[in-house]
Design a protein around this motif. Structure first.
Motif, short mmCIF file in Angstrom:
data_model
loop_
_atom_site.label_atom_id
_atom_site.label_comp_id
_atom_site.label_asym_id
_atom_site.label_seq_id
_atom_site.Cartn_x
_atom_site.Cartn_y
_atom_site.Cartn_z
N MET A 58 -22.16 -42.10 27.23
CA MET A 58 -22.14 -41.54 25.88
C MET A 58 -21.43 -40.18 25.87
O MET A 58 -20.69 -39.86 24.95
CB MET A 58 -23.56 -41.39 25.31
CG MET A 58 -24.19 -42.70 24.86
SD MET A 58 -23.10 -43.88 24.07
CE MET A 58 -23.15 -43.34 22.39
N THR A 59 -21.64 -39.38 26.94
CA THR A 59 -20.99 -38.06 26.93
C THR A 59 -19.48 -38.22 27.06
O THR A 59 -18.72 -37.53 26.40
CB THR A 59 -21.53 -37.15 28.06
OG1 THR A 59 -21.57 -37.92 29.25
CG2 THR A 59 -22.88 -36.59 27.72
N ARG A 61 -17.81 -40.76 26.00
CA ARG A 61 -17.34 -41.29 24.72
C ARG A 61 -17.12 -40.14 23.75
O ARG A 61 -16.15 -40.13 23.00
CB ARG A 61 -18.33 -42.31 24.14
CG ARG A 61 -18.41 -43.58 24.96
CD ARG A 61 -19.39 -44.57 24.37
NE ARG A 61 -19.69 -45.63 25.33
CZ ARG A 61 -20.15 -46.83 25.01
NH1 ARG A 61 -20.39 -47.14 23.75
NH2 ARG A 61 -20.40 -47.72 25.94
N ASP A 62 -18.04 -39.18 23.78
CA ASP A 62 -17.88 -38.04 22.88
C ASP A 62 -16.69 -37.18 23.29
O ASP A 62 -15.89 -36.77 22.47
CB ASP A 62 -19.16 -37.19 22.87
CG ASP A 62 -20.18 -37.77 21.90
OD1 ASP A 62 -19.76 -38.49 20.97
OD2 ASP A 62 -21.39 -37.54 22.09
N ASP A 65 -13.25 -38.91 22.44
CA ASP A 65 -13.10 -39.45 21.08
C ASP A 65 -13.24 -40.98 21.05
O ASP A 65 -12.49 -41.68 20.37
CB ASP A 65 -11.73 -39.07 20.48
CG ASP A 65 -11.60 -37.58 20.28
OD1 ASP A 65 -12.65 -36.91 20.31
OD2 ASP A 65 -10.47 -37.10 20.11
N ARG A 67 -16.28 -42.48 20.57
CA ARG A 67 -17.51 -42.88 19.87
C ARG A 67 -17.17 -43.79 18.70
O ARG A 67 -16.28 -43.49 17.90
CB ARG A 67 -18.24 -41.64 19.37
CG ARG A 67 -19.63 -41.97 18.92
CD ARG A 67 -20.49 -40.76 18.94
NE ARG A 67 -21.81 -41.12 18.47
CZ ARG A 67 -22.90 -40.44 18.73
NH1 ARG A 67 -22.83 -39.37 19.49
NH2 ARG A 67 -24.06 -40.82 18.26
N GLY A 68 -17.83 -44.91 18.64
CA GLY A 68 -17.59 -45.87 17.57
C GLY A 68 -16.53 -46.90 17.93
O GLY A 68 -16.39 -47.90 17.24
N PRO A 72 -22.45 -50.04 21.07
CA PRO A 72 -23.27 -48.90 21.45
C PRO A 72 -23.93 -48.98 22.82
O PRO A 72 -24.27 -47.96 23.40
CB PRO A 72 -24.33 -48.84 20.36
CG PRO A 72 -24.33 -50.16 19.72
CD PRO A 72 -22.96 -50.72 19.88
N ASP A 165 -26.06 -43.44 15.57
CA ASP A 165 -24.98 -42.52 15.17
C ASP A 165 -25.33 -41.76 13.90
O ASP A 165 -24.44 -41.12 13.31
CB ASP A 165 -23.67 -43.31 14.93
CG ASP A 165 -23.16 -43.97 16.20
OD1 ASP A 165 -23.21 -43.32 17.26
OD2 ASP A 165 -22.70 -45.13 16.14
N GLU A 168 -23.67 -38.53 12.60
CA GLU A 168 -22.38 -38.38 13.28
C GLU A 168 -21.25 -39.14 12.60
O GLU A 168 -20.08 -39.00 12.95
CB GLU A 168 -22.49 -38.92 14.73
CG GLU A 168 -23.50 -38.24 15.60
CD GLU A 168 -23.15 -36.80 15.90
OE1 GLU A 168 -21.95 -36.47 15.90
OE2 GLU A 168 -24.08 -36.00 16.10
N MET A 172 -17.24 -39.22 13.41
CA MET A 172 -16.71 -40.27 14.29
C MET A 172 -15.73 -41.20 13.59
O MET A 172 -14.91 -41.84 14.24
CB MET A 172 -17.83 -41.06 14.98
CG MET A 172 -18.71 -41.85 14.07
SD MET A 172 -20.14 -42.45 14.96
CE MET A 172 -19.60 -44.10 15.40
N ASN A 175 -12.31 -40.95 14.68
CA ASN A 175 -11.86 -41.50 15.96
C ASN A 175 -10.93 -42.70 15.77
O ASN A 175 -10.24 -43.11 16.68
CB ASN A 175 -13.06 -41.94 16.82
CG ASN A 175 -13.75 -40.74 17.43
OD1 ASN A 175 -13.19 -39.65 17.46
ND2 ASN A 175 -14.97 -40.93 17.91
#
Ligand SMILES: NC(=O)c1ccc[n+]([C@@H]2O[C@H](COP(=O)([O-])OP(=O)(O)OC[C@H]3O[C@@H](n4cnc5c(N)ncnc54)[C@H](O)[C@@H]3O)[C@@H](O)[C@H]2O)c1
Ligand SMILES: O=C(O)C[C@H](O)C(=O)O
Ligand SMILES: [Mg+2]
Length: 618
Positions: A58-59, A61-62, A65, A67-68, A72, A165, A168, A172, A175
């Protein structure tokens, strides 16, 4: 080596051991040194050197860019390999108990790989062979793809918004690499075709619908976005599957659910204020509520409720014409509908409105129209005597006394209803394969119509209420037959052929979307949907209809879509809702004559041709 010897390990040996182990740990540290990448977002997922697929944490992904852009659930590489191997092994099973076309999934994979490497070529192939490949990228194979999505998942396509999410989504949504998006098809996976809750695997349906948007409506593939909103699943098998790609929790309910969908709508309309959002395969308990919640606020529609209704109306009017009667005789048709979910109720509401309009739109006209329908759901015939009746179905509940006179009561079975009513039309949107059993079809022999119609509209093929073969062999070639998924025409011998129509919302939604886009209307009105349905109904010639051909062949889908789009724009002009599109402003649009309007639509439809590419430094 004895204990003594061990204790007497020379200091040199000891030193060597320490060195060795520190060298190893040094190597390990080296292996963990980060790799510097000069890419972000989809560019990483599309690069085989850097891509880790669902294994991106997850980190990461953030940071990157991403995320989404991925489902998940984060998997480790062992789990990824397990998923891959399960899929590989499934090949053998499928060869054994697969669909009627044993190569359907293999064809899907080949087409999907082409889609991944060359979109232009993919759509060229699809458009040129739409009759052959629509059943692969769309129903029925898309159902199988969704059911096997975990194994088939390779390169992600589209965006995933999950309840994790929350808070967020507004960021996101950026992205997604495309600056402009025209069309979003969104599902929450809760009722995929007639296959029930498939959770995150439902994204396949959004991808399939958008393929038709590109192929039939010429929406630019760079401007489409398939979306899956993951609020959990109530599918116990998925909840227990350690390799499931979605959130392993039960579906959110009530306000919590609505808050997630609200946040998604706000996010996408903030980034792309002119986007159109098609809601697809939401369970009926949410389909109606969300439609009411958003339809006057956003450019959106629900395909299962509204698209299906239009296609059914066009088919029903065709069935009237096929009897050699004028369309205005529609209000005299007796219609038995099996299934009172999002699709069934959508059809009933629109059919009633159409009849009422034909009868003069008075209150009596509405009442009279209402009495043409008998609705049977999982609990049998719906009457006012039913406890806890679904408010959506209430207007179609039959009066108890009246039913008694007809020899029917609350909960009467489908066969009883057909026997007593002797309907002109038997229409199924129940998701129950084989519901139109031999007994039910035999009962249809009593129909008072000169040309009874059977609409087995549930998808995919195995959920069809009956097959074409069953309908024609029991009722003969005089009937009108339509099904949601395609069937081959039936050879009845002696030169007689039973014609199979595909009664599927694919004949409407691409044209509705295109018309809405090119008109610039801020909402999708009932009038526009009605205009789309009427356009489809009028498309078939008298000669075709008399032969039992009430829908166009799919090879003509681009042409019918263009006409439907023009009809929607015309209606938007009538309702003074046009806003224009790109360089065509509302005033100019209103001045176009019929021919110019058609040319305007055609010129704005994307065709798969290679553009000349020129490099330019940023
Ligand atoms: N051809 C098309 O264009 C098209 C469009 C939309 C939906 N569909 C199909 O329609 C089906 C239903 O979709 P939905 O969204 O309305 O689903 P839904 O789950 O909301 O509704 C299903 C309905 O069928 C009823 N039902 C269940 N068992 C029954 C039985 N034995 N007899 C009579 N009725 C029964 C249920 O009570 C419910 O009212 C799906 O298979 C879907 O693929 C087809
Ligand atoms: O997807 C289809 O083929 C039609 C319809 O939207 C459905 O849900 O069955
Ligand atoms: Mg659908």
């Amino acid at each position: 080596m004895g204990i003594g010897n061990t204790l007497r390990l020379s200091s040199r040996m000891l030193h060597r051991r320490i060195l060795y182990s520190s060298a190893r740990s040094f190597t390990t540290t080296e292996g963990h040194r980060p790799t510097i990448v000069h890419k972000r977002s989809l560019d990483i997922l599309h690069d085989p050197w850097f891509n880790k697929g669902t294994a991106f944490t997850m980190t990461e992904r953030d940071r990157l860019d991403l995320r989404g852009l991925l489902p998940p659930s984060v998997m480790d590489s062992e789990q990824q390999i397990q998923r891959f191997m399960t899929d590989l092994k499934r090949l053998e099973e499928q060869a054994r108990d697969g669909p009627s076309d044993p190569n359907a999934l293999a064809k899907w994979r080949i087409l999907n790989r082409l889609h991944d490497r060359n979109e232009t070529m993919y759509y060229k192939v699809l458009i040129a062979n739409i009759e052959e490949y629509a059943p692969i990228v769309y129903t029925p194979t898309v159902g199988l793809v969704c059911q096997n999505y975990s194994g088939l998942f390779r390169r992600p396509r589209g965006m995933y918004f999950s309840s994790e999410d929350r808070g967020e989504m507004m960021s996101m949504v950026y992205n997604w690499p495309a600056e402009q998006v025209d069309m979003i098809v969104v599902t929450d996976g809760s009722r995929i075709l007639g296959l029930g809750d498939l959770g995150i695997h439902g994204i396949g349906i959004s991808v399939g619908k958008l393929d038709l948007y590109v192929a039939a409506a010429g929406i630019n593939p760079q401007r489409v976005l398939p979306v899956m909103i993951d609020v959990g699943t109530n599918n116990e098998k998925l909840l227990k599957d350690p390799l499931y790609l979605g959130l392993q929790q039960h579906r959110l309910e009530n306000d919590e659910y609505i808050e997630v969908i609200d946040e998604f709508m706000e996010a996408v309309f903030t980034r792309w204020p002119h986007v159109i959002v098609q809601f697809e395969d939401f369970q009926s308990k949410w389909a109606f509520k969300l439609l009411q919640r958003y339809r006057s606020r956003y450019r959106m529609f629900n395909d299962d409720v509204q698209g299906t209704a239009g296609v059914a109306i066009a088919g029903l009017l065709g069935a009237v014409r096929a009897q050699g009667r004028p369309m205005l005789d529609f209000p005299k048709m007796k219609i038995v509908v099996a299934g009172a979910g999002s699709a069934g109720i959508g059809v009933l509401n629109t059919a009633r409105k159409t009849m009422a309009r034909m009868l003069g739109n008075t209150e009596t006209a509405f009442e009279s129209a209402q009495s043409q329908f008998w609705v049977v759901d999982a609990q049998g015939l719906i009457t006012e005597g039913r406890d806890n009746i679904d408010p959506e179905a209430l207007p179609f509940a039959r009066k108890t006394k009246e039913m008694e006179r007809q020899g029917l009561k609350e909960g009467a079975s489908l066969v009883e209803v057909v026997r007593e009513v002797k309907p002109d039309v038997l229409l199924g949107l129940s998701a129950v394969g084989g519901l139109f059993s031999k007994e039910v079809l035999e009962a249809m022999k009593g129909s008072t119509s000169t040309r009874p119609a059977i609409f087995a509209m549930s998808n995919p093929t195995k959920n069809a209420e009956c097959t074409a073969q069953e309908a024609f062999s029991i009722l003969g070639d005089n009937i009108i037959f339509a099904s949601g998924s395609p069937f081959k025409n039936v050879d009845l011998g002696n030169g007689h052929v039973g014609h199979c129509n595909q009664g599927n919302n694919m004949y409407l939604f691409p044209g509705i979307g295109l018309g809405v886009l090119l008109s610039g209307t801020p909402i999708v009105s009932d009038g526009m949907l009605q205009a789309a349905a009427e356009c489809l109904a009028a498309y078939m010639s008298e000669e075709e209809v008399l032969k039992g051909i009430i829908y166009p062949p799919i090879s003509r889908i681009r042409d019918i879509t263009k006409r439907i789009a023009a009809a929607v724009i015309k209606e938007a002009i009538e309702e003074d809702l046009v806003g224009g599109y790109r360089e065509m402003d509302a005033r100019e649009l209103k001045k176009l004559n019929e021919e110019e309007l058609m040319a305007y639509v055609e010129n704005n439809m994307w065709s798969p041709e290679y553009p000349t590419l020129v490099y330019k430094d940023d």
